[in-house]
Design a protein around this motif. Structure first.
Motif, PDB file in Angstrom:
ATOM      1  N   ARG A  60     -24.075 123.094  21.457  1.00 50.36           N
ATOM      2  CA  ARG A  60     -23.950 121.668  21.780  1.00 50.36           C
ATOM      3  C   ARG A  60     -25.183 121.161  22.502  1.00 50.36           C
ATOM      4  O   ARG A  60     -25.726 120.089  22.174  1.00 50.36           O
ATOM      5  CB  ARG A  60     -22.715 121.452  22.649  1.00 50.36           C
ATOM      6  CG  ARG A  60     -22.426 119.992  22.986  1.00 50.36           C
ATOM      7  CD  ARG A  60     -21.548 119.851  24.185  1.00 50.36           C
ATOM      8  NE  ARG A  60     -22.218 120.304  25.386  1.00 50.36           N
ATOM      9  CZ  ARG A  60     -23.088 119.552  26.081  1.00 50.36           C
ATOM     10  NH1 ARG A  60     -23.382 118.328  25.691  1.00 50.36           N
ATOM     11  NH2 ARG A  60     -23.666 120.032  27.171  1.00 50.36           N
ATOM     12  N   GLN A  64     -27.989 118.348  21.289  1.00 50.34           N
ATOM     13  CA  GLN A  64     -28.282 117.202  22.148  1.00 50.34           C
ATOM     14  C   GLN A  64     -29.784 117.097  22.416  1.00 50.34           C
ATOM     15  O   GLN A  64     -30.359 116.003  22.391  1.00 50.34           O
ATOM     16  CB  GLN A  64     -27.515 117.351  23.472  1.00 50.34           C
ATOM     17  CG  GLN A  64     -27.564 116.132  24.366  1.00 50.34           C
ATOM     18  CD  GLN A  64     -26.726 114.974  23.864  1.00 50.34           C
ATOM     19  OE1 GLN A  64     -25.725 115.191  23.174  1.00 50.34           O
ATOM     20  NE2 GLN A  64     -27.114 113.756  24.193  1.00 50.34           N
ATOM     21  N   TYR A 124     -26.801 114.210  17.275  1.00 49.32           N
ATOM     22  CA  TYR A 124     -25.816 113.782  18.276  1.00 49.32           C
ATOM     23  C   TYR A 124     -24.390 113.968  17.737  1.00 49.32           C
ATOM     24  O   TYR A 124     -23.495 114.418  18.461  1.00 49.32           O
ATOM     25  CB  TYR A 124     -26.036 112.320  18.650  1.00 49.32           C
ATOM     26  CG  TYR A 124     -27.232 112.081  19.545  1.00 49.32           C
ATOM     27  CD1 TYR A 124     -27.572 112.976  20.545  1.00 49.32           C
ATOM     28  CD2 TYR A 124     -28.025 110.933  19.396  1.00 49.32           C
ATOM     29  CE1 TYR A 124     -28.673 112.761  21.373  1.00 49.32           C
ATOM     30  CE2 TYR A 124     -29.120 110.704  20.209  1.00 49.32           C
ATOM     31  CZ  TYR A 124     -29.445 111.620  21.197  1.00 49.32           C
ATOM     32  OH  TYR A 124     -30.525 111.396  22.016  1.00 49.32           O
ATOM     33  N   SER A 160     -23.329 117.549  17.832  1.00 53.35           N
ATOM     34  CA  SER A 160     -23.013 118.051  19.170  1.00 53.35           C
ATOM     35  C   SER A 160     -21.568 117.750  19.549  1.00 53.35           C
ATOM     36  O   SER A 160     -20.989 118.449  20.401  1.00 53.35           O
ATOM     37  CB  SER A 160     -23.959 117.434  20.199  1.00 53.35           C
ATOM     38  OG  SER A 160     -23.687 116.046  20.377  1.00 53.35           O
ATOM     39  N   ARG A 161     -20.978 116.750  18.904  1.00 52.00           N
ATOM     40  CA  ARG A 161     -19.598 116.389  19.231  1.00 52.00           C
ATOM     41  C   ARG A 161     -18.624 117.517  18.872  1.00 52.00           C
ATOM     42  O   ARG A 161     -17.610 117.709  19.543  1.00 52.00           O
ATOM     43  CB  ARG A 161     -19.223 115.110  18.486  1.00 52.00           C
ATOM     44  CG  ARG A 161     -17.818 114.612  18.778  1.00 52.00           C
ATOM     45  CD  ARG A 161     -17.477 113.422  17.916  1.00 52.00           C
ATOM     46  NE  ARG A 161     -16.191 112.829  18.283  1.00 52.00           N
ATOM     47  CZ  ARG A 161     -15.654 111.790  17.672  1.00 52.00           C
ATOM     48  NH1 ARG A 161     -16.295 111.228  16.660  1.00 52.00           N
ATOM     49  NH2 ARG A 161     -14.480 111.321  18.056  1.00 52.00           N
ATOM     50  N   PHE A 215     -22.013 112.480  24.571  1.00 52.04           N
ATOM     51  CA  PHE A 215     -22.168 112.215  23.132  1.00 52.04           C
ATOM     52  C   PHE A 215     -22.013 110.725  22.839  1.00 52.04           C
ATOM     53  O   PHE A 215     -22.819 110.123  22.112  1.00 52.04           O
ATOM     54  CB  PHE A 215     -21.136 113.032  22.346  1.00 52.04           C
ATOM     55  CG  PHE A 215     -20.759 112.429  21.034  1.00 52.04           C
ATOM     56  CD1 PHE A 215     -21.625 112.484  19.957  1.00 52.04           C
ATOM     57  CD2 PHE A 215     -19.533 111.787  20.870  1.00 52.04           C
ATOM     58  CE1 PHE A 215     -21.279 111.918  18.737  1.00 52.04           C
ATOM     59  CE2 PHE A 215     -19.183 111.220  19.659  1.00 52.04           C
ATOM     60  CZ  PHE A 215     -20.061 111.283  18.593  1.00 52.04           C
TER      61      PHE A 215
END
Length: 450
Positions: free
Chosen positions: A142, A146, A165, A168-169, A181
């Motif tokens: 993650r 980011q 992005y 990364s969620r 996020f």
């Protein structure tokens, strides 16, 4: 890095983030700012921002302002500081086309070094990402997505930034991760002019408990811009007025821009008394009003009913406001609404008004004023006496109101009387349905004790 010169003066780079389809200025139509130059201290204006935020605003300003070698040189230097090669090469080419006598050569050495640095950074992060994926380290996966998103955002490649992005969620495990996020997606969506996405992601943040003032301020800034993009100026002014300006970080807009946005939106949508509570008596903006005498002057001019002075001050700032990244699409609409609201407030206390004096107050001629009033009469209870040049308010007919109230009362009385007659007839005919259980209780004989 592979660098080769082509006939167009452009360079083919191994790593060159694409900004052409992701820059907000590309979605705007170029405006006509010819004529008198814009009186704006560009250094102090840009000095309120840093990083890609600064570069986005400066590029929009330079692309839409009158061509100036100084502006292009400032854009070139800012692009080099942000390591944005696309903006750098575009600015150098634009400088050579608009000001051939002051053209500068592309810095091939800087391009090579920057391309190598950016390529190595991306390769290193992607290598780390692969190793983390093999070890199933969700937190580092993650965090690396980011970091890649932040890197592409700083380089101006907003499409790749959104992609990382969103990835990364999938690895967010805490509320703070989800909020990080959402803030990142909202920031990029604002610069992409995707206001529907901004609104949707802001709604998702409302389900997350958060008390951090910086996060709340960023959300309110995005929410205010979103409302302004939809021309909900009343709500936008309310949101901007609620933003605290203490401990300001590198936000998408500066405190002074918040003051300008709030001022214009409130003038266009609020009445004088509401405008007074929202801005004039707002201690939050007092220090910024003192530092911006031009904004303070036209605010108090409208508050003191000096409409000619206020409108003239706004007209002098119109070209400057059209060079603002987010205010540009709304300047004409806001100025028209402010003028119309001023006309309504000027006429509100009177039953009749001499259009000649009204034209003097608004620094225009009677014929032009009459055309403006014709569009307002459709929404204002007033009539124009074109022969005598008088504007008359439509007085309320008290006799008609009393007659209407009497008729309403008579209708109500008639309905109630009819209901009573029907009820009396039903009772007389014995058509009332009784409660069986209650009747049996009443008819049951009482037994005396022996």
């Amino acid at each position: 890095a592979e660098v080769s010169t082509q006939t167009t003066g452009r360079f083919k780079l191994k790593y060159q983030p694409q900004l052409n389809n992701t820059n907000l200025s590309s979605t705007m139509e170029p405006m006509d700012v010819e004529g008198s130059p814009v009186c704006l201290d560009l250094d102090s204006y840009i000095g309120q921002y840093s990083g890609n935020v600064c570069l986005q605003r400066l590029k929009f300003y330079v692309d839409n302002a009158r061509p100036s070698s100084e502006n292009y040189r400032l854009l070139i230097q800012t692009a080099m500081d942000c390591k944005n090669m696309t903006v750098y090469t575009d600015a150098v080419e634009a400088l050579s086309n608009t000001c051939p006598s002051e053209a500068i050569a592309l810095n091939v050495e800087w391009i090579t070094q920057t391309s190598k640095y950016l390529t190595n950074k991306v390769d290193r992060l992607e290598q780390d990402l692969k190793s983390y994926q093999l070890s199933q380290d969700k937190e580092n996966i993650r965090r690396t997505h980011q970091m890649l998103g932040d890197h592409y955002h700083d380089c101006g490649d907003l499409s790749n930034a959104i992609k990382h992005y969103q990835k990364s969620r999938d690895y967010a495990t805490t509320v703070n991760h989800t909020m990080e996020f959402l803030l990142s997606i909202i920031k990029v969506s604002v610069y992409l002019n995707h206001w529907t996405s901004v609104s949707n992601y802001i709604k998702k943040t409302e389900h997350i408990e958060n008390s951090d003032p910086k996060i709340l301020r960023r959300l309110n800034l995005a929410k205010g811009l979103c409302e302004m993009s939809q021309k909900n100026y009343h709500q936008a002014a309310k949101i901007f007025a609620s933003i605290t300006c203490d401990n300001w970080d590198n936000e998408i807009i500066s405190p002074l821009c918040v003051l300008v946005y709030c001022s214009l939106c409130s003038l266009a949508s609020y009445k004088r008394t509401d405008f007074q509570k929202l801005l004039i008596e707002n201690n939050n903006f007092k220090q910024f009003m003192d530092s911006q005498p031009t904004v303070r002057n036209y605010l108090f001019a409208f508050y003191n009913r000096e409409y000619s002075t206020g409108l003239k001050s706004l007209e002098n700032l119109k070209k400057e406001y059209k060079l603002d990244l987010f205010l540009n699409p709304h300047v004409d609409d806001l100025f028209d609404r402010i003028r119309n609201e001023s006309l309504r407030q000027y006429f509100a206390p009177y039953l009749t008004c001499d259009m000649r004096k009204m034209a003097e107050a608004f620094n225009t001629n009677v014929d032009s004023l009459e055309l403006e009033l014709m569009s307002l009469v459709a929404h204002q209870p007033a009539k124009i006496d074109s022969h005598n040049k008088v504007l008359r308010a439509c007085e309320d007919d008290e006799r008609a109101k009393i007659l209407e109230n009497v008729l309403d009362l008579s209708l109500t009385y008639k309905q109630k009387t009819q209901a009573l007659v029907v009820k009396s007839a039903i009772l007389k005919a014995g058509l009332v349905i009784k409660n069986t259980a209650m009747s049996m209780e009443q008819e049951k004989p009482t037994t005396s004790s022996t």
